[in-house]
Design a protein around this motif. Structure first.
Motif, mmCIF file in Angstrom:
data_model
loop_
_atom_site.group_PDB
_atom_site.id
_atom_site.type_symbol
_atom_site.label_atom_id
_atom_site.label_comp_id
_atom_site.label_asym_id
_atom_site.label_seq_id
_atom_site.Cartn_x
_atom_site.Cartn_y
_atom_site.Cartn_z
ATOM 1 N N PHE A 1 0.855 -1.189 0.000
ATOM 2 C CA PHE A 1 0.000 0.000 0.000
ATOM 3 C C PHE A 1 0.888 1.235 0.000
ATOM 4 C CE2 PHE A 1 -2.512 3.296 2.277
ATOM 5 C CZ PHE A 1 -3.643 3.326 1.466
ATOM 6 N N LYS A 2 0.557 2.186 -0.856
ATOM 7 C CA LYS A 2 1.215 3.500 -0.820
ATOM 8 C C LYS A 2 0.124 4.548 -0.934
ATOM 9 C CE LYS A 2 5.070 6.247 -2.450
ATOM 10 N NZ LYS A 2 6.426 6.177 -2.996
ATOM 11 N N PRO A 3 -0.101 5.328 0.129
ATOM 12 C CA PRO A 3 -1.223 6.276 0.127
ATOM 13 C C PRO A 3 -1.173 7.253 -1.040
ATOM 14 C CG PRO A 3 -0.219 6.128 2.317
ATOM 15 C CD PRO A 3 0.677 5.397 1.377
ATOM 16 N N GLY B 1 2.319 -11.840 -4.569
ATOM 17 C CA GLY B 1 1.523 -12.859 -5.230
ATOM 18 C C GLY B 1 0.111 -12.420 -5.535
ATOM 19 N N LEU B 2 -0.074 -11.106 -5.747
ATOM 20 C CA LEU B 2 -1.413 -10.549 -5.986
ATOM 21 C C LEU B 2 -1.462 -9.809 -7.324
ATOM 22 C CD1 LEU B 2 -2.031 -8.895 -2.491
ATOM 23 C CD2 LEU B 2 -2.924 -11.102 -3.262
ATOM 24 N N PRO B 3 -2.633 -9.755 -7.960
ATOM 25 C CA PRO B 3 -2.777 -8.864 -9.119
ATOM 26 C C PRO B 3 -2.812 -7.420 -8.640
ATOM 27 C CG PRO B 3 -4.887 -9.885 -8.585
ATOM 28 C CD PRO B 3 -3.862 -10.518 -7.683
ATOM 29 N N PRO B 4 -2.247 -6.488 -9.391
ATOM 30 C CA PRO B 4 -2.299 -5.076 -8.984
ATOM 31 C C PRO B 4 -3.741 -4.590 -8.871
ATOM 32 C CG PRO B 4 -0.745 -5.391 -10.792
ATOM 33 C CD PRO B 4 -1.512 -6.663 -10.657
ATOM 34 N N HIS B 5 -4.011 -3.784 -7.845
ATOM 35 C CA HIS B 5 -5.359 -3.261 -7.621
ATOM 36 C C HIS B 5 -5.259 -1.790 -7.260
ATOM 37 C CE1 HIS B 5 -9.353 -2.678 -5.820
ATOM 38 N NE2 HIS B 5 -9.716 -3.770 -6.462
ATOM 39 N N THR B 6 -6.267 -1.027 -7.653
ATOM 40 C CA THR B 6 -6.217 0.422 -7.410
ATOM 41 C C THR B 6 -6.164 0.771 -5.930
ATOM 42 O OG1 THR B 6 -8.632 0.448 -7.652
ATOM 43 C CG2 THR B 6 -7.335 1.067 -9.572
ATOM 44 N N ASP B 7 -6.640 -0.098 -5.049
ATOM 45 C CA ASP B 7 -6.563 0.187 -3.613
ATOM 46 C C ASP B 7 -5.120 0.222 -3.114
ATOM 47 O OD1 ASP B 7 -9.231 0.587 -3.042
ATOM 48 O OD2 ASP B 7 -9.632 -1.515 -2.545
ATOM 49 N N MET B 8 -4.193 -0.364 -3.858
ATOM 50 C CA MET B 8 -2.803 -0.405 -3.406
ATOM 51 C C MET B 8 -2.099 0.940 -3.531
ATOM 52 S SD MET B 8 -1.761 -4.078 -5.054
ATOM 53 C CE MET B 8 -2.565 -5.605 -4.503
ATOM 54 N N ASP C 1 -10.004 10.599 2.943
ATOM 55 C CA ASP C 1 -11.112 9.647 3.085
ATOM 56 C C ASP C 1 -10.955 8.486 2.109
ATOM 57 O OD1 ASP C 1 -12.259 11.160 5.073
ATOM 58 O OD2 ASP C 1 -13.639 12.216 3.739
ATOM 59 N N LYS C 2 -10.567 8.786 0.869
ATOM 60 C CA LYS C 2 -10.366 7.739 -0.131
ATOM 61 C C LYS C 2 -9.177 6.852 0.236
ATOM 62 C CE LYS C 2 -13.695 8.853 -2.955
ATOM 63 N NZ LYS C 2 -14.862 7.949 -3.163
ATOM 64 N N VAL C 3 -8.116 7.473 0.750
ATOM 65 C CA VAL C 3 -6.928 6.728 1.175
ATOM 66 C C VAL C 3 -7.290 5.730 2.271
ATOM 67 C CG1 VAL C 3 -4.736 6.963 2.413
ATOM 68 C CG2 VAL C 3 -5.231 8.451 0.459
ATOM 69 N N LEU C 4 -8.010 6.201 3.284
ATOM 70 C CA LEU C 4 -8.381 5.331 4.399
ATOM 71 C C LEU C 4 -9.382 4.264 3.961
ATOM 72 C CD1 LEU C 4 -8.655 7.977 7.251
ATOM 73 C CD2 LEU C 4 -6.790 6.351 6.839
ATOM 74 N N GLU C 5 -10.243 4.606 3.020
ATOM 75 C CA GLU C 5 -11.202 3.630 2.491
ATOM 76 C C GLU C 5 -10.462 2.473 1.808
ATOM 77 O OE1 GLU C 5 -14.989 4.869 0.272
ATOM 78 O OE2 GLU C 5 -13.616 4.309 -1.351
ATOM 79 N N SER C 6 -9.495 2.795 0.955
ATOM 80 C CA SER C 6 -8.714 1.756 0.271
ATOM 81 C C SER C 6 -7.903 0.936 1.268
ATOM 82 C CB SER C 6 -7.785 2.397 -0.765
ATOM 83 O OG SER C 6 -8.503 2.892 -1.866
ATOM 84 N N PHE C 7 -7.276 1.622 2.211
ATOM 85 C CA PHE C 7 -6.475 0.934 3.228
ATOM 86 C C PHE C 7 -7.342 -0.023 4.041
ATOM 87 C CE2 PHE C 7 -4.580 0.936 7.569
ATOM 88 C CZ PHE C 7 -3.393 0.278 7.264
ATOM 89 N N GLY C 8 -8.544 0.413 4.379
ATOM 90 C CA GLY C 8 -9.444 -0.430 5.151
ATOM 91 C C GLY C 8 -9.821 -1.697 4.419
ATOM 92 N N ARG C 9 -10.026 -1.591 3.101
ATOM 93 C CA ARG C 9 -10.370 -2.793 2.334
ATOM 94 C C ARG C 9 -9.203 -3.779 2.311
ATOM 95 N NH1 ARG C 9 -13.755 0.704 -1.154
ATOM 96 N NH2 ARG C 9 -11.925 1.274 -2.394
ATOM 97 N N LEU C 10 -7.975 -3.246 2.199
ATOM 98 C CA LEU C 10 -6.811 -4.136 2.176
ATOM 99 C C LEU C 10 -6.588 -4.821 3.515
ATOM 100 C CD1 LEU C 10 -4.162 -2.131 0.093
ATOM 101 C CD2 LEU C 10 -5.535 -4.086 -0.642
#
Length: 480
Positions: free
Chosen positions: A36-38, A66-73, A112-121
């Motif tokens: 993850f990189k905010p 071992g994961l596909p890249p995802h926008t939350d990262m 808010d978007k940063v924390l939302e993505s981080f929370g999903r990960l």
């Protein structure tokens, strides 16, 4: 939640590589780990499976995990378009283009978007390894920060501080960071590590002990220089290995001022039969160049002006007259045509500039960005390959009747009648071993590298390197 953030004492201290290696090491221990990189600032982007874009470094870290890249990262990606402004990409989609002062006003809503993505990960994985940006010592940027301590505080994530001893002054880097940050931010730091040591690490024992004594932080190890790092996708165009070979097919890539997705060139640098030159400003295109590559750029018209200022337009015309070949990729492809029009001012001031006139085609910029992974066929060789598109603008003209490739049956790119000048919007094509072999074979050169396998093996070696020199158990304990 289990997470750990690697912050640096400055930019380019090796944070991205450390996180990649730690992701692979954690995965080898049986943990489900995600990077993850905010906030990242880079024109080197990767297309994700969910149809967005993130920084290329996070795509490499995803591979290590071992994961596909995802926008939350990488929920916030800044792509500089001018010296003062950047495109703002949020959770994989372009939000706006903002000048530095305007971006500062955007930050609160971006958190808010940063924390939302981080929370999903964190909900989906055992461990999330977070990479900071720049340095927490930039205390003038602390208010509204979403990249370093501002994020760490909001998400309640412990921090490890990495210093780069190869730059010199690593004691001052770490002790000085503690001196300028607030007591609350300093308390969030669980310890430090020293990166990129050349020679016998025991020679730094006294300095290591001094840092521990002066800061009260514990050390997690001294990481020696990792000599195989050049085999991994470059974080910066200046980091692309040129190989130093005196012989082989001479490929010259023009290092444009806003060069983008420059890791397209990494696989070519690993080929024993290729001599790759990353040509910087102020240098003429060598007369012995076999192929000149115009790479992607975040500002096609801006880099056209830059290219002409170097005299490279004249050099390219002479190169083609001598029988040389030219390949333009994405923005480089757009430059090769008769004109580049930006009526809506998407990349700068509205207007139209003449292109290099080496392809009979013209480009018009459109606000809609094309982002997709593709399967294609190289027309000249009939070789199937994979790549990705990440661009604005549409290019058309007579030379499109001779496509460079076919994607789902439709023509892609353009080739001049004599075959010496070609353009394509497809990035990542050289990563495909079969395509690279076919393309190089067209110039009489052999391909011997196995790129993806080499990258994967190098990530294993990097993880083993970190296991040997860092207290991984201690880092995992610090993460909770």
């Amino acid at each position: 939640m289990t997470a750990l953030m690697i912050q640096g004492t400055g930019s380019n201290v090796g944070k991205s590589l450390l996180v990649a290696g730690l992701c692979r090491a954690a995965r080898a221990r049986g943990l489900s780990v995600a990077p993850f990189k905010p906030q990242n600032m880079s024109n080197n982007a990767a297309v994700t499976a969910d149809g967005g874009e993130i920084g290329r470094a996070q795509a490499l870290q995803a591979l290590a995990a071992g994961l596909p890249p995802h926008t939350d990262m990488n929920p916030v990606l800044l792509k500089p378009e001018t010296d003062v402004g950047a495109q703002v990409v949020v959770q994989g989609r372009r939000l706006t283009t903002a000048r530095a002062r305007d971006y500062a006003r955007l930050k609160p809503q971006l958190m808010d978007k940063v924390l939302e993505s981080f929370g999903r990960l964190t909900a989906a994985h055992d461990l999330v390894l977070v990479e900071g940006a720049g340095s927490p010592a930039e205390v003038n940027l602390r208010a509204g920060d979403i990249a370093n301590m501002g994020f760490a505080e909001a998400a309640n994530v412990p921090v490890i501080l990495a210093g780069d001893i190869d730059r010199g002054g690593v004691i001052a880097q770490i002790v000085g960071t503690q001196a300028v940050i607030s007591d609350a931010d300093a308390a969030r730091i669980r310890g430090f590590l020293i990166n990129r040591f050349r020679g016998d690490p025991s020679l730094f024992d006294d300095g290591y002990a001094l840092i521990e004594a002066r800061t009260g932080w514990r050390g997690f190890g001294v990481v020696p220089w990792f000599g195989e790092a050049w085999r991994l996708p470059a974080e910066d165009a200046l980091d692309i290995a040129e190989g130093g070979r005196a012989e082989g097919l001479h490929i010259v890539c023009l290092r444009l001022s806003r060069i983008a997705n420059f890791d397209d060139l990494d696989p070519l640098a690993q080929e024993p039969g290729v001599r790759l030159t990353m040509l910087g400003p102020g240098h003429a295109i060598p007369g012995d160049a076999d192929v000149v590559i115009l790479p992607g750029t975040k500002s096609t018209r801006g880099d056209l002006a830059f290219l002409r200022a170097q005299g490279w337009d004249v050099d390219l015309a002479a190169h083609v007259r001598r029988g040389g070949h030219v390949l333009g990729i994405c923005g480089g492809y757009q430059m090769l045509g008769a004109s580049v029009a930006d009526p809506g001012g998407i990349e700068g001031d509205p207007g139209t500039d003449p292109g290099l006139g080496l392809l009979d085609a013209a480009t018009v910029m459109h606000p809609e960005k094309r982002l997709s992974e593709v399967s294609a066929e190289h027309v000249a060789s009939g070789t199937a390959f994979s790549g990705y598109e990440i661009h604005i603008g549409r290019t058309d003209g007579p030379d499109r009747a001779r496509p460079f490739a076919r994607v789902d049956g439709r023509p892609e790119g353009a080739v001049r009648p004599d075959g010496r000048v070609a353009g394509s919007y497809l990035h990542g094509m050289f990563r495909d071993d079969a395509f690279r072999a076919a393309w190089l074979g067209g110039f009489g050169a052999r391909s011997e590298a196995r790129y993806d396998a080499t990258v994967d093996a190098t990530l294993d070696a990097l993880a083993a390197h970190l296991e040997a020199h860092l207290d991984i158990d201690g880092l995992l304990l610090a993460a909770g």
